[in-house]
Scaffold this motif. Structure first.
Motif, PDB file in Angstrom:
ATOM      1  N   TYR A  88       0.808  -1.390   0.084  1.00 55.27           N
ATOM      2  CA  TYR A  88       0.088   0.055  -0.042  1.00 55.27           C
ATOM      3  C   TYR A  88       0.742   1.284  -0.027  1.00 55.27           C
ATOM      4  O   TYR A  88       0.521   2.297  -0.612  1.00 55.27           O
ATOM      5  N   GLU A  89       2.060   1.270   0.602  1.00 63.53           N
ATOM      6  CA  GLU A  89       3.052   2.285   0.651  1.00 63.53           C
ATOM      7  C   GLU A  89       3.273   2.547  -0.866  1.00 63.53           C
ATOM      8  O   GLU A  89       3.286   3.933  -1.259  1.00 63.53           O
ATOM      9  N   THR A  90       3.603   1.732  -1.673  1.00 67.02           N
ATOM     10  CA  THR A  90       4.053   1.979  -2.987  1.00 67.02           C
ATOM     11  C   THR A  90       2.873   2.570  -3.778  1.00 67.02           C
ATOM     12  O   THR A  90       2.946   3.444  -4.627  1.00 67.02           O
ATOM     13  N   PHE A  91       1.809   1.881  -3.535  1.00 69.89           N
ATOM     14  CA  PHE A  91       0.375   2.560  -4.098  1.00 69.89           C
ATOM     15  C   PHE A  91       0.158   3.731  -3.882  1.00 69.89           C
ATOM     16  O   PHE A  91      -0.448   4.783  -4.615  1.00 69.89           O
ATOM     17  N   LEU A  92       0.213   4.104  -2.480  1.00 72.41           N
ATOM     18  CA  LEU A  92      -0.146   5.411  -1.917  1.00 72.41           C
ATOM     19  C   LEU A  92       0.805   6.567  -2.418  1.00 72.41           C
ATOM     20  O   LEU A  92       0.283   7.688  -2.554  1.00 72.41           O
ATOM     21  N   VAL A  93       2.217   6.332  -2.376  1.00 73.42           N
ATOM     22  CA  VAL A  93       2.916   7.472  -2.594  1.00 73.42           C
ATOM     23  C   VAL A  93       2.920   8.446  -3.751  1.00 73.42           C
ATOM     24  O   VAL A  93       2.855   9.677  -3.366  1.00 73.42           O
ATOM     25  N   PRO A  94       2.301   7.986  -4.903  1.00 80.39           N
ATOM     26  CA  PRO A  94       1.963   8.805  -5.997  1.00 80.39           C
ATOM     27  C   PRO A  94       0.976   9.698  -5.690  1.00 80.39           C
ATOM     28  O   PRO A  94       0.983  10.999  -5.796  1.00 80.39           O
ATOM     29  N   ILE A 152      10.806  15.273  -1.434  1.00 84.99           N
ATOM     30  CA  ILE A 152      10.754  14.898   0.043  1.00 84.99           C
ATOM     31  C   ILE A 152      10.006  13.755   0.223  1.00 84.99           C
ATOM     32  O   ILE A 152      10.188  12.910   0.876  1.00 84.99           O
ATOM     33  N   ILE A 153       8.645  13.843  -0.341  1.00 80.08           N
ATOM     34  CA  ILE A 153       7.587  12.959   0.007  1.00 80.08           C
ATOM     35  C   ILE A 153       8.211  11.339  -0.654  1.00 80.08           C
ATOM     36  O   ILE A 153       7.860  10.333  -0.088  1.00 80.08           O
ATOM     37  N   LEU A 154       8.794  11.410  -1.866  1.00 78.61           N
ATOM     38  CA  LEU A 154       9.221  10.192  -2.344  1.00 78.61           C
ATOM     39  C   LEU A 154      10.324   9.764  -1.361  1.00 78.61           C
ATOM     40  O   LEU A 154      10.371   8.298  -1.339  1.00 78.61           O
ATOM     41  N   GLY A 155      11.366  10.567  -1.124  1.00 78.23           N
ATOM     42  CA  GLY A 155      12.241   9.972   0.012  1.00 78.23           C
ATOM     43  C   GLY A 155      11.800   9.153   1.015  1.00 78.23           C
ATOM     44  O   GLY A 155      11.851   8.323   1.713  1.00 78.23           O
ATOM     45  N   LEU A 156      10.757  10.163   1.758  1.00 83.06           N
ATOM     46  CA  LEU A 156       9.987   9.530   2.764  1.00 83.06           C
ATOM     47  C   LEU A 156       9.410   8.124   2.668  1.00 83.06           C
ATOM     48  O   LEU A 156       9.402   7.297   3.392  1.00 83.06           O
ATOM     49  N   GLY A 157       8.575   8.155   1.379  1.00 74.65           N
ATOM     50  CA  GLY A 157       7.963   6.699   0.877  1.00 74.65           C
ATOM     51  C   GLY A 157       8.848   5.645   1.076  1.00 74.65           C
ATOM     52  O   GLY A 157       8.583   4.797   1.256  1.00 74.65           O
ATOM     53  N   VAL A 158      10.019   5.884   0.242  1.00 72.14           N
ATOM     54  CA  VAL A 158      10.931   4.849   0.219  1.00 72.14           C
ATOM     55  C   VAL A 158      11.584   4.419   1.648  1.00 72.14           C
ATOM     56  O   VAL A 158      11.574   3.339   1.765  1.00 72.14           O
ATOM     57  N   LEU A 159      11.705   5.553   2.657  1.00 73.26           N
ATOM     58  CA  LEU A 159      11.999   5.051   3.699  1.00 73.26           C
ATOM     59  C   LEU A 159      10.978   4.168   4.371  1.00 73.26           C
ATOM     60  O   LEU A 159      11.176   3.264   5.154  1.00 73.26           O
ATOM     61  N   LEU A 160       9.733   4.340   4.206  1.00 71.98           N
ATOM     62  CA  LEU A 160       8.554   3.580   4.912  1.00 71.98           C
ATOM     63  C   LEU A 160       8.387   2.220   3.836  1.00 71.98           C
ATOM     64  O   LEU A 160       7.565   1.508   4.448  1.00 71.98           O
ATOM     65  N   GLY A 161       9.227   2.168   3.022  1.00 73.65           N
ATOM     66  CA  GLY A 161       9.216   0.626   2.085  1.00 73.65           C
ATOM     67  C   GLY A 161       8.556   0.754   1.059  1.00 73.65           C
ATOM     68  O   GLY A 161       8.320  -0.211   0.379  1.00 73.65           O
ATOM     69  N   ALA A 162       8.231   2.029   0.495  1.00 68.99           N
ATOM     70  CA  ALA A 162       7.467   2.076  -0.868  1.00 68.99           C
ATOM     71  C   ALA A 162       8.776   1.770  -1.784  1.00 68.99           C
ATOM     72  O   ALA A 162       9.726   2.169  -1.618  1.00 68.99           O
TER      73      ALA A 162
END
Lengths: 302, 387
Positions: A88-94, A152-162
């Motif tokens: 869901y992380e990957t789905f949600l980040v965009p 910043i959001i993309l970086g954060l998303g990747v940190l969260l597992g996206a």
């Protein structure tokens, strides 16, 4: 002592000899130079006032964390509908990237209202700058800020597992989709600003749209798992196209369901229609904003 | 930068208007039949024709709402005139507004500095916007910061500046490109006397360097101090034009103020002599004094006698030569004179004479102090022709 020369006739007939054109020694303004000086000004202001930068990031970040934690387990089923293993992380980040663009674009109109209220606006109008360049420079600074925030959001998303399936290039692509998406909403908030000339109205007017736009789109769940009427609304919702474009890059998949395009291959079946729709939208809203701004800055008596 | 370096004053040539040559009679501002009607029907400016020669310190004087700001905005290309022609620095406001913008400085009534930027950044922005050659920017900014006394706070954000400091910064940003013509719209409104005097010095300085200045003000003292020529605007129309001296001459002589003893029972708490009812005034020594002054032949019917707060005020060409005779006549009439003073008329007197259509009553203070009711309160009993 001079007699008051108040007759129109003498003024009229003698102009040729009596008034000399007075030019100031100056280096000429170029359009790009005018854009640059305004771009610089708004960037300095953005850095000086990190509050704006931070507040437009806070809400999307809260969404990102809460949604993944609260709905993560439920949503993952809906996303993968049988096969696949997208988190869901990957789905949600965009979607969150688009939300940032939405939230940050609101401040554009607020900046304009501030300038008007603080009488800086009028001062700029008497300066010999190209007025289109004044707004172009301001918008460019705001778009740059939006791109940084998406990063910043993309970086954060990747940190969260996206995971960004298309890698660094895809990340840059997502920022560009966000950029293209932000323009129409930037224009919209300026339209509100010019029409209301009031800070509160501009903020409320723009924020009011934010949640309906986000929820009635493909942002948080696949449209296939949503009621029919939402699917209909989503087809006319700009957010759908922004999110689908960004998501196609994120997942490296053709994710668009509102339009069935098969003319291209792979993610281009999503990207081409999405970018086209956004470009048309940008031109339309941009055109209205330019028209209204031109009217507001022209010297006709109001 | 103006190419003129000597102390040339264009208005000396004005006597021979039809024949002046190309350069010596050059006009900075020239309007004919200028009219501006707002879309709600308000006629802010009606039929204003102005000619301001290069290098002049020109004053545009009028009460609030008279049309000063509207007129200055038209000249600065912020508003398009409804009718009439406008030429500024030789450029047509209709077809070449950008040429005008390049060649003028404009200081609006409201301070227009970006508070999030430092003083220096504000000036840098203006330098780029006005196309100051890059090589000259740094030096010019330093010079301006010194001139307006902000060098020490140059790198501080202007949001912390006092009103006076912001106003001076605003003035500096309007002058970065050394425009030959500067518009100042009520530049000292809301400033304390010290800050005001400092700005005045500054304006005088740039005027002496050859800059034409177009100043609007409601402070008569300011116009008197600074301007070579003044036009008075009222309800959108120019009602008088001339040098301060010429305008003062229109008042009709000097003013003799005489205070008489009123036994302290004059009920003067509200300071308004006009509100007294008829039966009381008969015993009022001020009325008696006024009667003495009117009945005497001392001024040969050329005087205007007004009752003032503490006595009377006589405006006459003979105020100086016949003053002592009047004092004697008052003593003979049994009145006690407690003070007297002969003075030249101020622009306050002029202004009130124009706006009321007759000679003024007492005027004190340094001007109309920005309040529209000031002339209203002093309107003569016959009402005059105001509005």
């Amino acid at each position: 002592m001079s007699t008051p020369t108040e007759t129109a006739e003498t003024a009229e007939t003698e102009r040729g000899e009596r008034t000399t054109e007075r030019e100031v020694r100056r280096s000429s303004n170029s359009f790009l130079g005018d854009v640059w000086v305004n771009f610089k000004r708004w960037n300095i202001k953005a850095v000086r006032n990190p509050f704006v930068l931070v507040t437009s990031l806070v809400q999307p970040i809260i969404f990102l964390i809460l949604f993944t934690q609260v709905f993560g387990a439920v949503a993952t089923n809906a996303i993968n509908a049988g096969a696949g293993s997208i988190s869901y992380e990957t789905f949600l980040v965009p979607a969150i990237a688009i939300q940032v663009a939405l939230a940050a674009a609101v401040t554009s109109g607020v900046g304009l209202v501030n300038d008007i209220e603080e009488d800086v606006f009028e001062k700029i109008l008497v300066m010999p700058m190209n007025r289109g360049a004044v707004f172009a420079g301001k918008s460019a600074a705001e778009i740059l800020r939006i791109v940084v925030q998406i990063a910043i959001i993309l970086g954060l998303g990747v940190l969260l597992g996206a995971e960004i399936a298309t890698g660094i290039l895809g990340a840059i692509g997502i920022m560009l989709v966000g950029l293209l998406f932000s323009i129409w909403f930037l224009a919209y908030s300026n339209i509100l600003a010019v029409l209301t000339k009031d800070q509160e109205s501009t903020i409320i007017g723009a924020n009011l749209l934010q949640f309906p736009l986000l929820f009635l789109s493909s942002a948080f769940l696949p449209l296939g798992s949503l009621p029919n009427w939402i699917r209909v609304v989503a087809a006319f919702n700009p957010v759908t196209y922004g999110v689908d474009g960004a998501r196609a890059l994120m997942l490296d998949q053709d994710v668009m369901t509102v339009l069935d395009v098969t003319a291209f291959t792979g993610i281009w079946n999503t990207l081409v229609p999405a970018l086209l729709v956004l470009a048309v939208l940008d031109l339309a809203f941009g055109g209205i904003a330019v028209f209204l701004l031109t009217r507001a800055t022209s010297s006709d008596a109001k | 930068m103006s190419r003129r370096t000597n102390g040339y004053r264009p208005d000396e040539a004005a006597g021979a208007e039809g024949t002046v040559g190309a350069d010596e009679g050059a006009l900075s501002i020239e309007t004919a039949g200028l009219r501006l009607t707002y879309s709600d029907g308000t006629e802010a400016v009606r039929d204003v024709s102005l000619s301001v020669p290069e290098g002049e310190f020109f004053g545009f004087l009028g009460p609030n709402g008279a049309g000063k700001t509207t007129a200055i905005k038209v000249l600065a290309t912020l508003l398009k005139p409804t009718d009439g022609s406008v030429f500024v620095n030789g450029f047509d406001a209709e077809s070449e507004p950008r040429k005008i913008r390049e060649s003028i400085g404009y200081m609006a009534q409201e301070i227009g500095v970006d508070e999030e930027l430092t003083a220096r950044e504000n000036l840098q922005f203006a330098c780029t916007a006005y196309g100051v050659p890059r090589s000259e920017r740094a030096e010019r900014i330093e010079g301006l910061l010194d001139l307006v006394d902000l060098a020490e706070v140059a790198d501080q954000r202007s949001e912390g500046f006092s009103g006076g400091m912001q106003k001076r910064l605003d003035a500096a940003t309007a002058l970065v490109h050394r425009p030959p013509l500067v518009f100042l719209d009520e530049p000292t409104t809301g400033l304390d006397p010290k800050a005001r005097t400092r700005l005045w010095e500054y304006f005088r300085e740039i005027n002496e360097e050859g800059t034409t200045i177009f100043l609007t003000t409601q402070y008569l003292e300011e116009a008197d101090q600074l301007c070579e020529r003044i036009s008075v605007i009222l309800d959108g129309e120019i009602v008088a034009t001339g040098s301060p001296t010429e305008l003062k001459q229109q008042v009709g002589g000097e003013i003799l103020d005489i205070d008489v003893e009123t036994d302290g029972n004059d009920g003067d708490t509200d300071g308004d002599a006009d509100e007294r009812s008829g039966d009381e005034t008969e015993a009022d020594p001020r009325e008696q004094a006024a009667a003495v002054a009117r009945d005497s032949d001392l001024f040969e019917d050329e005087a205007t006698v007004e009752r003032s707060e503490d006595g009377i005020s006589v405006t006459s060409q003979r105020a100086r030569s016949r003053g002592t005779d009047l004092l004697v006549a008052l003593r003979d009439a049994g009145l006690t004179v407690t003070g007297f003073n002969v003075r030249a008329p101020t622009l306050d007197d002029v202004f009130l004479a124009i706006t009321d259509g007759e000679a003024p009553e007492t005027v004190q203070g340094d001007g109309l102090s920005g309040k529209d009711e000031a002339p209203e309160a002093r309107t003569a009993p016959d009402g005059g022709q105001r509005r």
